[in-house]
Design an enzyme around this catalytic site. Structure first.
Site, PDB file in Angstrom:
ATOM      1  N   ALA A   1      15.462  40.245  60.639  1.00  0.00           N
ATOM      2  CA  ALA A   1      16.067  41.118  61.647  1.00  0.00           C
ATOM      3  C   ALA A   1      15.187  42.347  61.762  1.00  0.00           C
ATOM      4  CB  ALA A   1      17.486  41.510  61.236  1.00  0.00           C
TER       5      ALA A   1
ATOM      6  N   THR B   1      16.113  42.837  47.437  1.00  0.00           N
ATOM      7  CA  THR B   1      17.229  42.720  48.378  1.00  0.00           C
ATOM      8  C   THR B   1      18.563  42.739  47.644  1.00  0.00           C
ATOM      9  OG1 THR B   1      15.895  41.482  49.988  1.00  0.00           O
ATOM     10  CG2 THR B   1      18.285  41.224  50.123  1.00  0.00           C
TER      11      THR B   1
ATOM     12  N   LEU C   1      25.081  36.165  50.306  1.00  0.00           N
ATOM     13  CA  LEU C   1      24.272  35.049  50.794  1.00  0.00           C
ATOM     14  C   LEU C   1      25.036  33.728  50.784  1.00  0.00           C
ATOM     15  CD1 LEU C   1      20.770  35.847  49.235  1.00  0.00           C
ATOM     16  CD2 LEU C   1      21.586  36.359  51.532  1.00  0.00           C
TER      17      LEU C   1
ATOM     18  N   GLU D   1      26.245   3.682  58.641  1.00  0.00           N
ATOM     19  CA  GLU D   1      26.579   2.300  58.947  1.00  0.00           C
ATOM     20  C   GLU D   1      27.842   1.857  58.202  1.00  0.00           C
ATOM     21  OE1 GLU D   1      21.992   2.374  58.510  1.00  0.00           O
ATOM     22  OE2 GLU D   1      23.716   3.609  57.924  1.00  0.00           O
TER      23      GLU D   1
ATOM     24  N   CYS E   1      18.682   1.564  55.420  1.00  0.00           N
ATOM     25  CA  CYS E   1      18.050   1.473  54.101  1.00  0.00           C
ATOM     26  C   CYS E   1      18.121   0.041  53.587  1.00  0.00           C
ATOM     27  CB  CYS E   1      18.708   2.434  53.116  1.00  0.00           C
ATOM     28  SG  CYS E   1      20.444   2.081  52.774  1.00  0.00           S
TER      29      CYS E   1
ATOM     30  N   TRP F   1      23.209  48.184  59.242  1.00  0.00           N
ATOM     31  CA  TRP F   1      22.819  46.913  59.819  1.00  0.00           C
ATOM     32  C   TRP F   1      21.867  47.183  60.974  1.00  0.00           C
ATOM     33  CZ3 TRP F   1      24.020  42.843  57.054  1.00  0.00           C
ATOM     34  CH2 TRP F   1      25.158  42.857  56.256  1.00  0.00           C
TER      35      TRP F   1
ATOM     36  N   GLY G   1       6.821  38.405  53.493  1.00  0.00           N
ATOM     37  CA  GLY G   1       5.388  38.464  53.710  1.00  0.00           C
ATOM     38  C   GLY G   1       4.609  37.518  52.822  1.00  0.00           C
ATOM     39  N   SER G   2       5.084  37.297  51.593  1.00  0.00           N
ATOM     40  CA  SER G   2       4.382  36.393  50.676  1.00  0.00           C
ATOM     41  C   SER G   2       4.432  34.952  51.182  1.00  0.00           C
ATOM     42  CB  SER G   2       4.967  36.493  49.265  1.00  0.00           C
ATOM     43  OG  SER G   2       6.273  35.950  49.200  1.00  0.00           O
TER      44      SER G   2
END
Length: 361
Positions: free
Chosen positions: A164, A206, A214, A62, A86, A180, A301-302
């Site tokens: 992936a 990793t 990353l 705004e 707000c 890859w 997985g965790s």
């Protein structure tokens, strides 16, 4: 009073949709604390200003729009705002006060703000000042601000798990090699998901195996610097890892009594193991809205096993890696009744790969 649905004009819906289009420009710019909001100001059927929230802690949509209008020009106009304005002063002034002082006569919103300091208070103040408020509920806010909504309601960020895999559901060879599985088009698409995330979570495995940065390298998303969170139970993080040299802040999460790399921000867990729930709670308390998990089968997985996910982004490559290769995630299910269900939200090709987005069932 907010107007009933049968009194809402088609023009109101169209201008509000334009405001939502603007809010999407902030997908990679606003990732901590604040929601992504767009605003369009219309007078006599013509758009006279527009704006969107461009930075966490910066001017709200705004304010960005009202700055474009000469004093007095907004009198009698209508403001279309994707989220309830707000009504409290934090890092920025209350938008309700600015709208009232500007002479805006009508405000159309797409959703009430779930923030406990707003949540209808903005609407009330506007109406008390004689401003007409129209609420047009829209599902678009849920896709644009899933993290802010979830964080305020549950104390946890919105979690996406990016994976992936091959056609036979494998994410790495038995040796851990995974570069890859997918093609360059899929890897380029990942940049979008990184850019709109406040934090990227990975595991020390990793880091040691692939040495990823990353970071966000796509020039379209300049300014996006997500935190990189490394789950490192035994504090094995190498000081020369690529993750230190790229992108935004790095946080090490280590087990009880462990010490991180000198000078790094370190979160010590209360036990020798890392609890993903506690990691997410800490991120939410810091103001992180959306988290992307980019990790191997054990860490992914965790999160899946604990139910700590909202969406899975799976890139499937047309190749077979064999039964000795690593699975999508390490967790066991002993009956069909115990399996983890999801809903396929979308499918799209990227080069030779298929991207499947799965929402939590």
């Amino acid at each position: 009073m907010t107007q009933p649905a049968d009194l809402i004009r088609d023009a109101d819906r169209l201008f509000l949709e334009s405001a939502f289009d603007l809010s999407e420009k902030a997908l990679h710019l606003v990732t901590w604390n604040n929601p992504r909001v767009g605003c369009v100001i219309v007078r006599e059927g013509q758009v006279i200003a527009h704006g969107w929230h461009k930075k966490d802690g910066g001017p709200h949509a705004e304010v960005e729009a009202l700055r474009q209008i000469p004093e007095g020009r907004a009198k009698g106009a209508t403001a279309y705002v994707t989220l309830e304005p707000c009504c409290w002063e934090g890092r920025t002034p209350a938008c309700t006060d600015l709208l009232i002082r500007s002479g805006i006569k009508k405000v159309v919103i797409g959703q009430r703000d779930p923030h406990p300091k707003v949540d209808g208070g903005g609407v009330r103040l506007l109406e008390e000042a004689g401003v007409s408020v129209v609420e047009i509920p829209s599902g678009r806010n849920a896709s644009i601000n899933p993290g802010q909504v979830k964080r305020l309601k549950t104390g946890l960020p919105y979690v996406r798990i990016k994976m992936a895999m091959s056609l036979d559901g494998r994410t790495a060879l038995a040796s851990g090699e995974s570069q890859w599985i997918t093609g360059p088009e899929s890897r380029a698409d990942v940049q979008y998901w990184r850019a709109r995330s406040g934090a990227i979570v990975t595991g020390i495995g990793t880091v040691l195996q692939d040495d990823p940065g990353l970071d966000v390298r796509d020039e379209r998303y300049t300014g996006a610097e997500p935190w990189r969170i490394v789950l490192d139970t035994e504090a094995r993080m190498p000081t020369d890892a690529a993750i230190w040299r790229r992108g935004g802040p790095v946080v090490l999460v280590v087990g009880k009594d462990k010490v991180g790399v000198g000078g790094a921000q370190t979160w010590v867990q209360p036990s020798s193991d890392i609890d993903p729930y506690l990691v997410l709670k800490r991120l939410a308390s810091e103001g992180c809205n959306e988290v992307l998990v980019e990790a191997g089968a054990r860490v992914a997985g965790s999160f899946i096993k604990a139910g700590l996910w909202d969406q899975q982004i799976i890139y499937i490559a047309p190749k077979l890696m064999g039964s000795s290769a690593r699975p999508l995630g390490y967790f066991e299910k002993n009956s069909m009744q115990d399996t983890i269900d999801g809903t396929i939200a979308s499918t799209q090709m990227f080069g030779n790969d298929l991207r499947v987005i799965v929402n939590k069932g």
